[in-house]
Motif scaffolding. Sequence first.
Motif, PDB file in Angstrom:
ATOM      1  N   ILE A 200     -23.309 -15.597 -32.443  1.00  0.00           N
ATOM      2  CA  ILE A 200     -23.804 -15.080 -31.307  1.00  0.00           C
ATOM      3  C   ILE A 200     -22.781 -15.234 -30.069  1.00  0.00           C
ATOM      4  O   ILE A 200     -22.769 -14.157 -29.246  1.00  0.00           O
ATOM      5  CB  ILE A 200     -25.237 -15.786 -31.029  1.00  0.00           C
ATOM      6  CG1 ILE A 200     -26.003 -15.681 -32.076  1.00  0.00           C
ATOM      7  CG2 ILE A 200     -25.768 -15.405 -29.618  1.00  0.00           C
ATOM      8  CD1 ILE A 200     -26.580 -14.338 -32.288  1.00  0.00           C
ATOM      9  N   GLY A 201     -22.271 -16.216 -29.729  1.00  0.00           N
ATOM     10  CA  GLY A 201     -21.277 -16.490 -28.864  1.00  0.00           C
ATOM     11  C   GLY A 201     -20.306 -15.357 -28.657  1.00  0.00           C
ATOM     12  O   GLY A 201     -19.864 -14.759 -27.721  1.00  0.00           O
ATOM     13  N   GLN A 202     -19.562 -15.105 -29.982  1.00  0.00           N
ATOM     14  CA  GLN A 202     -18.399 -14.189 -29.973  1.00  0.00           C
ATOM     15  C   GLN A 202     -19.014 -12.737 -29.593  1.00  0.00           C
ATOM     16  O   GLN A 202     -18.237 -12.050 -28.803  1.00  0.00           O
ATOM     17  CB  GLN A 202     -17.701 -14.082 -31.296  1.00  0.00           C
ATOM     18  CG  GLN A 202     -16.730 -13.353 -31.410  1.00  0.00           C
ATOM     19  CD  GLN A 202     -16.147 -13.007 -32.755  1.00  0.00           C
ATOM     20  OE1 GLN A 202     -16.068 -14.245 -33.810  1.00  0.00           O
ATOM     21  NE2 GLN A 202     -15.419 -12.027 -33.362  1.00  0.00           N
ATOM     22  N   GLU A 203     -20.081 -12.467 -29.957  1.00  0.00           N
ATOM     23  CA  GLU A 203     -20.425 -11.013 -29.752  1.00  0.00           C
ATOM     24  C   GLU A 203     -20.924 -11.085 -28.412  1.00  0.00           C
ATOM     25  O   GLU A 203     -20.883 -10.095 -27.558  1.00  0.00           O
ATOM     26  CB  GLU A 203     -21.654 -10.858 -30.834  1.00  0.00           C
ATOM     27  CG  GLU A 203     -21.519 -10.748 -32.232  1.00  0.00           C
ATOM     28  CD  GLU A 203     -20.188 -10.153 -32.379  1.00  0.00           C
ATOM     29  OE1 GLU A 203     -19.869  -8.865 -31.878  1.00  0.00           O
ATOM     30  OE2 GLU A 203     -19.230 -10.565 -32.896  1.00  0.00           O
ATOM     31  N   ARG A 204     -21.870 -12.073 -27.794  1.00  0.00           N
ATOM     32  CA  ARG A 204     -22.099 -11.974 -26.383  1.00  0.00           C
ATOM     33  C   ARG A 204     -21.108 -11.592 -25.436  1.00  0.00           C
ATOM     34  O   ARG A 204     -21.030 -11.023 -24.524  1.00  0.00           O
ATOM     35  CB  ARG A 204     -22.912 -13.365 -26.124  1.00  0.00           C
ATOM     36  CG  ARG A 204     -23.446 -13.408 -24.731  1.00  0.00           C
ATOM     37  CD  ARG A 204     -24.113 -14.700 -24.406  1.00  0.00           C
ATOM     38  NE  ARG A 204     -23.251 -15.840 -24.433  1.00  0.00           N
ATOM     39  CZ  ARG A 204     -22.300 -16.056 -23.389  1.00  0.00           C
ATOM     40  NH1 ARG A 204     -22.158 -15.151 -22.459  1.00  0.00           N
ATOM     41  NH2 ARG A 204     -21.529 -17.115 -23.473  1.00  0.00           N
ATOM     42  N   GLN A 205     -19.841 -12.453 -25.912  1.00  0.00           N
ATOM     43  CA  GLN A 205     -18.583 -12.099 -24.961  1.00  0.00           C
ATOM     44  C   GLN A 205     -17.795 -10.779 -25.320  1.00  0.00           C
ATOM     45  O   GLN A 205     -17.276 -10.416 -24.315  1.00  0.00           O
ATOM     46  CB  GLN A 205     -17.702 -13.289 -25.244  1.00  0.00           C
ATOM     47  CG  GLN A 205     -18.252 -14.517 -24.434  1.00  0.00           C
ATOM     48  CD  GLN A 205     -17.669 -15.976 -25.069  1.00  0.00           C
ATOM     49  OE1 GLN A 205     -16.567 -15.908 -25.615  1.00  0.00           O
ATOM     50  NE2 GLN A 205     -18.445 -16.970 -25.083  1.00  0.00           N
ATOM     51  N   THR A 206     -17.764 -10.418 -26.594  1.00  0.00           N
ATOM     52  CA  THR A 206     -16.801  -9.416 -26.858  1.00  0.00           C
ATOM     53  C   THR A 206     -17.296  -8.291 -27.479  1.00  0.00           C
ATOM     54  O   THR A 206     -16.752  -6.953 -27.390  1.00  0.00           O
ATOM     55  CB  THR A 206     -15.836  -9.922 -27.723  1.00  0.00           C
ATOM     56  OG1 THR A 206     -16.479 -10.259 -29.149  1.00  0.00           O
ATOM     57  CG2 THR A 206     -15.075 -11.291 -27.236  1.00  0.00           C
ATOM     58  N   ASN A 207     -18.777  -8.169 -27.800  1.00  0.00           N
ATOM     59  CA  ASN A 207     -19.261  -6.966 -28.284  1.00  0.00           C
ATOM     60  C   ASN A 207     -19.355  -5.837 -27.410  1.00  0.00           C
ATOM     61  O   ASN A 207     -20.176  -5.997 -26.500  1.00  0.00           O
ATOM     62  CB  ASN A 207     -20.351  -7.360 -29.081  1.00  0.00           C
ATOM     63  CG  ASN A 207     -21.105  -6.204 -29.928  1.00  0.00           C
ATOM     64  OD1 ASN A 207     -21.031  -5.128 -29.490  1.00  0.00           O
ATOM     65  ND2 ASN A 207     -21.504  -6.298 -31.256  1.00  0.00           N
ATOM     66  N   PRO A 208     -18.819  -4.685 -27.680  1.00  0.00           N
ATOM     67  CA  PRO A 208     -19.001  -3.645 -26.356  1.00  0.00           C
ATOM     68  C   PRO A 208     -20.251  -3.188 -26.304  1.00  0.00           C
ATOM     69  O   PRO A 208     -20.329  -2.605 -25.174  1.00  0.00           O
ATOM     70  CB  PRO A 208     -17.926  -2.437 -27.027  1.00  0.00           C
ATOM     71  CG  PRO A 208     -17.768  -2.859 -28.514  1.00  0.00           C
ATOM     72  CD  PRO A 208     -17.836  -4.343 -28.668  1.00  0.00           C
ATOM     73  N   PHE A 209     -21.147  -3.180 -27.205  1.00  0.00           N
ATOM     74  CA  PHE A 209     -22.266  -2.607 -27.013  1.00  0.00           C
ATOM     75  C   PHE A 209     -23.314  -3.647 -26.275  1.00  0.00           C
ATOM     76  O   PHE A 209     -24.435  -3.400 -25.959  1.00  0.00           O
ATOM     77  CB  PHE A 209     -23.008  -2.565 -28.371  1.00  0.00           C
ATOM     78  CG  PHE A 209     -22.447  -1.398 -29.232  1.00  0.00           C
ATOM     79  CD1 PHE A 209     -22.684  -0.177 -29.139  1.00  0.00           C
ATOM     80  CD2 PHE A 209     -21.561  -1.555 -30.161  1.00  0.00           C
ATOM     81  CE1 PHE A 209     -22.258   0.914 -29.586  1.00  0.00           C
ATOM     82  CE2 PHE A 209     -20.967  -0.580 -30.871  1.00  0.00           C
ATOM     83  CZ  PHE A 209     -21.341   0.675 -30.628  1.00  0.00           C
ATOM     84  N   LEU A 210     -23.049  -4.838 -25.757  1.00  0.00           N
ATOM     85  CA  LEU A 210     -23.538  -5.645 -25.323  1.00  0.00           C
ATOM     86  C   LEU A 210     -23.202  -6.264 -23.679  1.00  0.00           C
ATOM     87  O   LEU A 210     -23.719  -7.136 -23.339  1.00  0.00           O
ATOM     88  CB  LEU A 210     -23.733  -7.271 -26.186  1.00  0.00           C
ATOM     89  CG  LEU A 210     -24.196  -6.962 -27.543  1.00  0.00           C
ATOM     90  CD1 LEU A 210     -24.248  -8.277 -28.095  1.00  0.00           C
ATOM     91  CD2 LEU A 210     -25.544  -6.009 -27.480  1.00  0.00           C
ATOM     92  N   GLN A 211     -22.233  -5.387 -23.264  1.00  0.00           N
ATOM     93  CA  GLN A 211     -21.548  -5.826 -22.086  1.00  0.00           C
ATOM     94  C   GLN A 211     -22.199  -4.933 -20.973  1.00  0.00           C
ATOM     95  O   GLN A 211     -22.846  -3.979 -20.823  1.00  0.00           O
ATOM     96  CB  GLN A 211     -20.262  -5.469 -22.245  1.00  0.00           C
ATOM     97  CG  GLN A 211     -19.055  -6.064 -23.131  1.00  0.00           C
ATOM     98  CD  GLN A 211     -19.593  -7.605 -23.309  1.00  0.00           C
ATOM     99  OE1 GLN A 211     -19.555  -8.373 -22.227  1.00  0.00           O
ATOM    100  NE2 GLN A 211     -19.939  -8.075 -24.378  1.00  0.00           N
ATOM    101  N   GLY A 212     -22.626  -5.747 -19.946  1.00  0.00           N
ATOM    102  CA  GLY A 212     -23.191  -5.205 -18.696  1.00  0.00           C
ATOM    103  C   GLY A 212     -24.725  -5.075 -19.126  1.00  0.00           C
ATOM    104  O   GLY A 212     -25.288  -5.281 -19.996  1.00  0.00           O
ATOM    105  N   GLU A 213     -25.244  -3.966 -18.156  1.00  0.00           N
ATOM    106  CA  GLU A 213     -26.604  -3.475 -18.280  1.00  0.00           C
ATOM    107  C   GLU A 213     -26.763  -2.282 -19.074  1.00  0.00           C
ATOM    108  O   GLU A 213     -27.629  -1.678 -19.420  1.00  0.00           O
ATOM    109  CB  GLU A 213     -27.116  -3.443 -17.051  1.00  0.00           C
ATOM    110  CG  GLU A 213     -27.377  -4.493 -16.209  1.00  0.00           C
ATOM    111  CD  GLU A 213     -27.981  -5.846 -16.826  1.00  0.00           C
ATOM    112  OE1 GLU A 213     -29.120  -5.472 -17.585  1.00  0.00           O
ATOM    113  OE2 GLU A 213     -27.438  -6.951 -17.109  1.00  0.00           O
ATOM    114  N   ALA A 214     -25.437  -1.830 -19.479  1.00  0.00           N
ATOM    115  CA  ALA A 214     -25.392  -0.398 -20.280  1.00  0.00           C
ATOM    116  C   ALA A 214     -26.425  -0.733 -21.265  1.00  0.00           C
ATOM    117  O   ALA A 214     -26.263  -1.331 -22.006  1.00  0.00           O
ATOM    118  CB  ALA A 214     -24.086  -0.098 -20.556  1.00  0.00           C
TER     119      ALA A 214
END
Length: 216
Positions: A200-214
């Motif tokens: 979960i941590g790796q995706e929270r930090q690096t997954n492009p679909f989960l960045q910002g409020e987009a």
Amino acid sequence: MSDIRAAIIPVTPFQQNCTLLWNDRTKKGAVIDPGGDLDRIRRAIAETGMSVEKILLTHGHIDHAGGAAELKEDLGVPVEGPHEADRFLLDRLEESGRGYGLKARPVTPDRWLQEGDVVTVGDLVLDVLHCPGHSPGSVVFVAPGQRFAIVGDVLFQGSVGRTDLPGGDGRALIRSIKDKLLPLGDDVAFICGHGPASTIGQERQTNPFLQGEAIV
Ligand SMILES: [Zn+2]
Ligand SMILES: [Zn+2]
């Protein structure tokens, strides 16, 4: 609880990660998402020496559920999951299989799952999260004590599930991930429906679909 073991068998032309989950001490276990290639799944079960108690389904797509009816019959075990919102997909497995040249049969789970339900595999307790978006009835299985999850096609390493299939909903998918999966904690490792495992941590930090409020 370090007795829990998992093995991944990529099945179908979609290379779906059928997962065996079992307790190495009691040998009791479950088959998660037997989408097809049942001979390979049966061989893997034999190699582990596990005794299959049940089949779990994360959602109703053919690469995950296409072999469930036959394996259920073979092993004489119940099918649990997904959420009933995927009934329309499970009812249609034979037709959708024909479209891909795959043999599949419709399956009706012995138990539909809902948010907050609990599923047991031997003495392992899995929490059920209803995570619609990729399909309306997608569920995620979480072992909070063991810090791992089986997320189906909700979240991948570096990506998220597609939302262009019947019943898909991009906004709902991102909401499911942000509201239900990210709060599980950065240290939770997960096995997903396709490709390599992650945390979960790796995706929270690096997954492009989960960045910002987009939102998708
Ligand atoms: Zn899927
Ligand atoms: Zn899939």
